[in-house]
Design an enzyme around this catalytic site. Structure first.
Site, mmCIF file in Angstrom:
data_model
loop_
_atom_site.group_PDB
_atom_site.id
_atom_site.type_symbol
_atom_site.label_atom_id
_atom_site.label_comp_id
_atom_site.label_asym_id
_atom_site.label_seq_id
_atom_site.Cartn_x
_atom_site.Cartn_y
_atom_site.Cartn_z
ATOM 1 N N TRP A 102 0.565 -1.265 -0.038
ATOM 2 C CA TRP A 102 -0.107 0.205 -0.041
ATOM 3 C C TRP A 102 0.712 1.231 -0.015
ATOM 4 C CZ3 TRP A 102 -4.326 -0.401 -2.068
ATOM 5 C CH2 TRP A 102 -5.303 -1.648 -1.862
ATOM 6 N N ASP A 173 -1.620 7.176 5.960
ATOM 7 C CA ASP A 173 -2.636 6.265 5.495
ATOM 8 C C ASP A 173 -3.050 5.311 6.612
ATOM 9 O OD1 ASP A 173 -4.353 4.367 4.078
ATOM 10 O OD2 ASP A 173 -3.062 3.959 2.689
ATOM 11 N N LYS A 197 -13.279 -0.700 6.519
ATOM 12 C CA LYS A 197 -12.426 -1.683 7.508
ATOM 13 C C LYS A 197 -13.143 -1.469 9.200
ATOM 14 C CE LYS A 197 -8.937 -1.242 4.335
ATOM 15 N NZ LYS A 197 -9.012 -2.674 3.744
HETATM 16 N N1 PMP Z 1 -4.430 1.976 1.871
HETATM 17 C C1 PMP Z 1 -4.527 0.751 2.734
HETATM 18 C C2 PMP Z 1 -3.734 0.743 3.865
HETATM 19 C C3 PMP Z 1 -5.464 -0.195 2.391
HETATM 20 O O1 PMP Z 1 -5.643 -1.408 2.975
HETATM 21 C C4 PMP Z 1 -6.480 0.151 1.164
HETATM 22 C C5 PMP Z 1 -7.468 -1.186 0.832
HETATM 23 N N2 PMP Z 1 -7.440 -2.348 1.382
HETATM 24 C C6 PMP Z 1 -6.182 1.181 0.330
HETATM 25 C C7 PMP Z 1 -5.279 2.182 0.766
HETATM 26 C C8 PMP Z 1 -7.142 1.319 -0.892
HETATM 27 O O2 PMP Z 1 -8.387 1.553 -0.443
HETATM 28 P P1 PMP Z 1 -9.530 1.824 -1.480
HETATM 29 O O3 PMP Z 1 -9.749 0.560 -2.011
HETATM 30 O O4 PMP Z 1 -10.540 2.347 -0.455
HETATM 31 O O5 PMP Z 1 -9.288 2.672 -2.250
#
Ligand code: PMP
Length: 361
Positions: A102, A173, A197
């Site tokens: 991520w 994030d 989440k």
């Molecule tokens: N950052 C993290 C740490 C995540 O776990 C996720 C989704 N699993 C995202 C970003 C991306 O999120 P989204 O699908 O809501 O764009």
């Protein structure tokens, strides 16, 4: 119809009590003439819902007064781009810490807009230890530092920051860990988290921004991604995700009723420790992350024999345990233990895993 244990990484389990309340209120919201889904976002009743949700979140996280809370769309992925756009006038470069998949996604999106420099990386330990911060070379004209406190896929969780951050705002994030434990919001300039989440349904992203960072956007930033504009317009530059905002508010109030984030942290620590303890004492299951940085929220693990993965998932589902497949990019297994996953679910998972090991090891 039967609700079974749900270990999905997101969209993920929500508190049953919250869903029951939403069900009871679904056709007609108290004090309204219609469902919350049917109300204008500009109307007084939805305004009350929105304000109440924000107030509850502020209490939970003790958000200081000089921070604005935004309820937006576009997920955390949208914020990967919004961050460099909104902070562009603070500096031509940005520093990113690489803790896993991520953080690297955030970094590559920012690289479209800014000179992005990876100042530290957990790659040298294959993402099993925190990135080391000694001897960091900060880029010149660095507008911010970006970190990912919890890597949802890799299962690495750390709140460490370099000692010499100085006045560079830290952008974090928090998608898979916000509300799992108390944090000091003031350490960060910007906190963002996709809702699906620990917060509520997919379709909502919560952004918490220090006020002095609201006016550094590139002039060509699309209005919808512009935090300053969103703050001025109460997160209503576009029609906001009203149902998700409402439901998040119910989750926040549920968390307050559980005793807030200190109480949740105690439960979350216990749940995670139990599962890691079982994995560590097993010959058959394995988690590679250094114990000091193991995620409380996302516990990846592998089986001694990957050929049994399918059998494991199949039998787990039969035993009422769902959402255990690892992320498609890495395979293996992953148990996500968000706030709404009760300790009894973890106990059931451990019992199943112990039994599976006995039968297949
Ligand atoms: N950052 C993290 C740490 C995540 O776990 C996720 C989704 N699993 C995202 C970003 C991306 O999120 P989204 O699908 O809501 O764009």
């Amino acid at each position: 119809m039967r609700r079974e244990w749900n270990f999905s990484a997101g969209p993920a389990a929500l508190p049953t009590a919250v869903l029951e309340r939403a069900r009871d209120e679904l056709l007609c919201l108290d004090g309204a003439h219609a469902s919350v889904i049917e109300l204008s976002h500009r109307g007084q009743r939805f305004g009350e819902v929105a304000e109440r949700a924000e107030a509850s979140l502020r209490r939970l996280l003790a958000v200081p007064d000089d921070y604005r809370v935004l309820f937006l769309q576009g997920g955390a992925t949208g914020q990967f781009a919004a961050v460099p756009l909104n902070l562009a006038r603070r500096g031509a470069a940005a520093a990113y810490v690489d803790t896993g998949i991520w953080s690297r996604k955030a970094e590559s999106e920012a690289a479209r807009y800014l000179d992005v420099v990876r100042i530290a990386s957990a790659a040298e330990s294959d993402y099993t230890r925190a990135a080391r911060f000694d001897g960091i070379a900060w880029p010149a004209d660095c507008g911010y530092l970006h970190v990912t406190p919890n890597e949802t896929i890799g299962g690495l969780e750390t709140y460490d920051l370099p000692d010499d951050v100085g006045d560079r705002p830290v952008v974090a994030d928090f998608s898979s860990t916000l509300l799992s434990r108390p944090i000091d919001v003031a350490r960060y300039g910007v906190i963002y988290a996709g809702a699906q989440k620990n917060i509520g349904p997919a379709g909502l992203v919560v952004v918490i921004v220090r006020e002095d960072l609201l006016d550094a956007a590139r002039a060509d930033t699309p209005t919808i991604w512009n935090w300053g504009e969103q703050a001025r317009q109460g997160s209503m530059v576009a029609t906001p995700p009203t149902f998700a905002w409402y439901l998040a508010g119910l989750v926040f109030e549920w968390l307050e009723a559980q005793g807030g984030l200190s109480a949740m942290a105690e439960i979350n620590r216990r749940k995670a420790e139990k599962l890691y303890h079982f994995i560590d004492s097993s010959e058959f299951f394995h988690n590679p992350i250094d114990p000091s940085v193991r995620s409380w929220m996302n516990v990846p693990f592998i089986l001694a024999d990957a050929q049994l993965d399918g059998v494991f998932l199949h039998h787990a589902a039969e035993a009422g345990l769902h959402g255990l497949a690892g992320h498609r990019s890495v395979g293996g297994m992953r148990a996500s233990l968000y706030n709404a996953v009760p300790e009894a679910a973890v106990d059931a998972l451990i019992e199943f895993m112990a039994d599976f090991e006995q039968r297949h090891a």
